[in-house]
Design a protein around this motif. Structure first.
Motif, PDB file in Angstrom:
ATOM      1  N   MET A  70      69.623  56.201  53.994  1.00 38.38           N
ATOM      2  CA  MET A  70      70.508  56.917  55.217  1.00 38.38           C
ATOM      3  C   MET A  70      69.843  58.091  56.112  1.00 38.38           C
ATOM      4  SD  MET A  70      73.035  56.077  57.185  1.00 38.38           S
ATOM      5  CE  MET A  70      73.834  54.954  56.143  1.00 38.38           C
ATOM      6  N   LEU A  71      68.980  58.909  55.094  1.00 45.10           N
ATOM      7  CA  LEU A  71      68.340  59.965  55.576  1.00 45.10           C
ATOM      8  C   LEU A  71      67.271  59.345  56.566  1.00 45.10           C
ATOM      9  CD1 LEU A  71      67.554  62.878  55.359  1.00 45.10           C
ATOM     10  CD2 LEU A  71      65.931  62.414  53.617  1.00 45.10           C
ATOM     11  N   GLU A  72      66.567  58.471  56.253  1.00 41.83           N
ATOM     12  CA  GLU A  72      65.618  57.784  56.937  1.00 41.83           C
ATOM     13  C   GLU A  72      66.012  57.080  58.452  1.00 41.83           C
ATOM     14  OE1 GLU A  72      62.965  54.034  56.426  1.00 41.83           O
ATOM     15  OE2 GLU A  72      62.837  55.619  54.842  1.00 41.83           O
ATOM     16  N   ALA A  73      67.589  56.620  58.310  1.00 40.54           N
ATOM     17  CA  ALA A  73      68.210  55.968  59.511  1.00 40.54           C
ATOM     18  C   ALA A  73      68.535  57.072  60.399  1.00 40.54           C
ATOM     19  CB  ALA A  73      69.202  55.236  58.866  1.00 40.54           C
ATOM     20  N   LEU A  74      69.150  58.329  59.815  1.00 40.15           N
ATOM     21  CA  LEU A  74      69.738  59.312  60.776  1.00 40.15           C
ATOM     22  C   LEU A  74      68.543  60.048  61.207  1.00 40.15           C
ATOM     23  CD1 LEU A  74      72.876  60.209  58.666  1.00 40.15           C
ATOM     24  CD2 LEU A  74      72.876  58.978  60.688  1.00 40.15           C
ATOM     25  N   THR A  75      67.436  60.254  60.363  1.00 44.29           N
ATOM     26  CA  THR A  75      66.513  60.917  60.800  1.00 44.29           C
ATOM     27  C   THR A  75      65.859  60.409  62.383  1.00 44.29           C
ATOM     28  OG1 THR A  75      66.027  61.897  58.830  1.00 44.29           O
ATOM     29  CG2 THR A  75      64.188  62.148  60.543  1.00 44.29           C
ATOM     30  N   ALA A  76      65.926  59.042  62.461  1.00 45.54           N
ATOM     31  CA  ALA A  76      65.516  58.204  63.610  1.00 45.54           C
ATOM     32  C   ALA A  76      66.470  58.134  64.529  1.00 45.54           C
ATOM     33  CB  ALA A  76      64.843  56.800  63.176  1.00 45.54           C
ATOM     34  N   PHE A  77      67.928  57.805  64.226  1.00 49.37           N
ATOM     35  CA  PHE A  77      69.041  57.640  65.088  1.00 49.37           C
ATOM     36  C   PHE A  77      69.116  58.638  65.904  1.00 49.37           C
ATOM     37  CE2 PHE A  77      73.353  56.233  65.754  1.00 49.37           C
ATOM     38  CZ  PHE A  77      73.152  55.549  66.965  1.00 49.37           C
ATOM     39  N   ILE A  78      69.442  60.127  65.165  1.00 50.08           N
ATOM     40  CA  ILE A  78      69.942  61.203  65.851  1.00 50.08           C
ATOM     41  C   ILE A  78      69.261  61.708  67.156  1.00 50.08           C
ATOM     42  CG2 ILE A  78      70.457  63.576  65.416  1.00 50.08           C
ATOM     43  CD1 ILE A  78      71.807  62.776  62.881  1.00 50.08           C
ATOM     44  N   PRO A  79      67.660  61.678  67.116  1.00 53.20           N
ATOM     45  CA  PRO A  79      67.308  62.116  68.144  1.00 53.20           C
ATOM     46  C   PRO A  79      67.277  61.034  69.324  1.00 53.20           C
ATOM     47  CG  PRO A  79      65.757  62.212  66.333  1.00 53.20           C
ATOM     48  CD  PRO A  79      66.841  61.742  65.759  1.00 53.20           C
ATOM     49  N   TYR A  80      67.367  59.674  68.954  1.00 47.65           N
ATOM     50  CA  TYR A  80      67.769  58.802  69.980  1.00 47.65           C
ATOM     51  C   TYR A  80      69.142  59.256  70.542  1.00 47.65           C
ATOM     52  CZ  TYR A  80      68.759  54.159  71.854  1.00 47.65           C
ATOM     53  OH  TYR A  80      69.005  53.042  72.456  1.00 47.65           O
ATOM     54  N   LEU A  81      70.156  59.187  70.018  1.00 45.43           N
ATOM     55  CA  LEU A  81      71.241  59.704  70.569  1.00 45.43           C
ATOM     56  C   LEU A  81      71.190  61.036  71.496  1.00 45.43           C
ATOM     57  CD1 LEU A  81      73.961  59.184  67.787  1.00 45.43           C
ATOM     58  CD2 LEU A  81      73.850  57.849  69.866  1.00 45.43           C
ATOM     59  N   GLN A  82      70.449  62.195  71.025  1.00 41.98           N
ATOM     60  CA  GLN A  82      70.408  63.182  71.647  1.00 41.98           C
ATOM     61  C   GLN A  82      69.837  63.265  73.037  1.00 41.98           C
ATOM     62  OE1 GLN A  82      68.529  65.545  68.295  1.00 41.98           O
ATOM     63  NE2 GLN A  82      69.841  66.754  68.281  1.00 41.98           N
ATOM     64  N   LYS A  83      68.632  62.193  73.104  1.00 47.92           N
ATOM     65  CA  LYS A  83      67.947  61.900  74.131  1.00 47.92           C
ATOM     66  C   LYS A  83      68.825  61.254  75.388  1.00 47.92           C
ATOM     67  CE  LYS A  83      63.562  60.836  73.686  1.00 47.92           C
ATOM     68  NZ  LYS A  83      62.391  60.022  73.056  1.00 47.92           N
ATOM     69  N   ARG A  84      69.673  60.227  74.549  1.00 42.71           N
ATOM     70  CA  ARG A  84      70.433  59.442  75.215  1.00 42.71           C
ATOM     71  C   ARG A  84      71.824  60.122  75.876  1.00 42.71           C
ATOM     72  NH1 ARG A  84      72.028  53.143  74.874  1.00 42.71           N
ATOM     73  NH2 ARG A  84      73.537  53.123  76.519  1.00 42.71           N
ATOM     74  N   PHE A  85      72.246  60.983  75.261  1.00 39.95           N
ATOM     75  CA  PHE A  85      73.474  61.922  75.371  1.00 39.95           C
ATOM     76  C   PHE A  85      73.263  63.394  75.348  1.00 39.95           C
ATOM     77  CE2 PHE A  85      74.984  57.854  73.337  1.00 39.95           C
ATOM     78  CZ  PHE A  85      75.297  57.178  74.823  1.00 39.95           C
ATOM     79  N   PRO A  86      72.274  63.807  76.105  1.00 40.43           N
ATOM     80  CA  PRO A  86      71.771  65.045  75.959  1.00 40.43           C
ATOM     81  C   PRO A  86      72.869  66.322  76.002  1.00 40.43           C
ATOM     82  CG  PRO A  86      71.024  64.333  78.080  1.00 40.43           C
ATOM     83  CD  PRO A  86      71.769  63.097  77.196  1.00 40.43           C
ATOM     84  N   SER A  87      74.079  66.144  76.690  1.00 39.69           N
ATOM     85  CA  SER A  87      75.230  67.262  76.602  1.00 39.69           C
ATOM     86  C   SER A  87      75.984  67.135  75.466  1.00 39.69           C
ATOM     87  CB  SER A  87      75.844  67.069  77.883  1.00 39.69           C
ATOM     88  OG  SER A  87      76.408  66.043  78.268  1.00 39.69           O
TER      89      SER A  87
END
Length: 164
Positions: free
Chosen positions: A106-123
Motif C-alpha cells: 500500500m505504501l508503494e501504491a499510494l506513493t504512486a497514486f497520490i501524486p497522480y491525484l494531486q496533478k489531476r485535482f491540484p486544488s
C-alpha cells in the motif's frame, strides 16, 4: 464511461476492478482481520459482483470510485483504494488483503497514486479517515506525510491530512 486509468509500480498495477477479481475480493471482505477497521456490509458474492460492475462504469471524475490493486506478475487482486470527492476534499480509504499485508504494497501504491491525484485535482486537499487502533495505517500515513488532525466521533475515526 468507465475508468481507464492504470498506474504501474515495481510490483503493482492500479486498475479498474474486473469480474475476475470477485473471488479474491470476497475472500478479504469476509476476513475478520480485514473487516476489523472497516464499515463493510455488502459481502455476499452477489453484492460484490454488483459492486464490481458499478465501479467498472465509474471514473475518477465521479463522486466516488474504488479501484483495484493487483500484483503485477499475476494480475491477482490484493487490495483496493477508495476515492471519494466532496468539494475540494478527496478522502482516500485503502485495504490490503491479509496475506499481502506488511509487505509495503500500500505504501508503494499510494506513493504512486497520490501524486497522480494531486496533478489531476491540484486544488483538492487529500485526507484519510483511520479508526483509532489501526496502527499499520497510521504508520503508513505518517511515512507519506499525512498529519493527524482531529478525531471525528460520528465516524469513530482520526482524520489524517496530507501536508501540502
Amino acid at each position: 464511461g468507465g475508468i481507464h486509468m492504470i498506474i504501474e509500480t515495481d510490483r503493482l498495477i492500479l486498475r479498474p476492478f474486473q469480474l475476475k477479481d470477485l473471488s479474491h475480493l470476497h475472500l478479504y471482505r469476509n476476513d475478520p482481520l480485514c473487516a476489523r477497521y472497516q464499515a463493510w456490509e455488502n459481502t455476499t458474492i452477489e453484492e460484490l459482483k454488483f459492486f464490481i460492475k458499478e465501479n467498472m462504469t465509474r471514473s475518477l471524475d465521479d463522486q466516488q470510485i474504488q479501484i483495484a490493486l493487483a500484483a503485477k506478475e499475476t494480475d491477482q487482486l490484493i487490495g483496493d483504494i477508495f476515492i471519494a470527492k466532496k468539494g475540494h476534499t478527496i478522502t482516500l480509504g485503502f485495504t490490503t488483503s491479509p496475506p499481502h499485508q506488511r509487505k509495503g504494497y500500500m505504501l508503494e501504491a499510494l506513493t504512486a497514486f497520490i501524486p497522480y491525484l494531486q496533478k489531476r485535482f491540484p486544488s483538492s486537499e487529500i485526507i484519510c479517515l483511520v479508526h483509532p487502533g489501526n496502527h499499520a495505517s497510521e504508520q503508513l500515513l505518517k511515512k507519506i506525510h499525512f498529519i493527524k488532525e482531529e478525531y471525528i466521533e460520528s465516524f469513530n475515526s482520526d482524520v489524517f491530512v496530507l501536508k501540502k
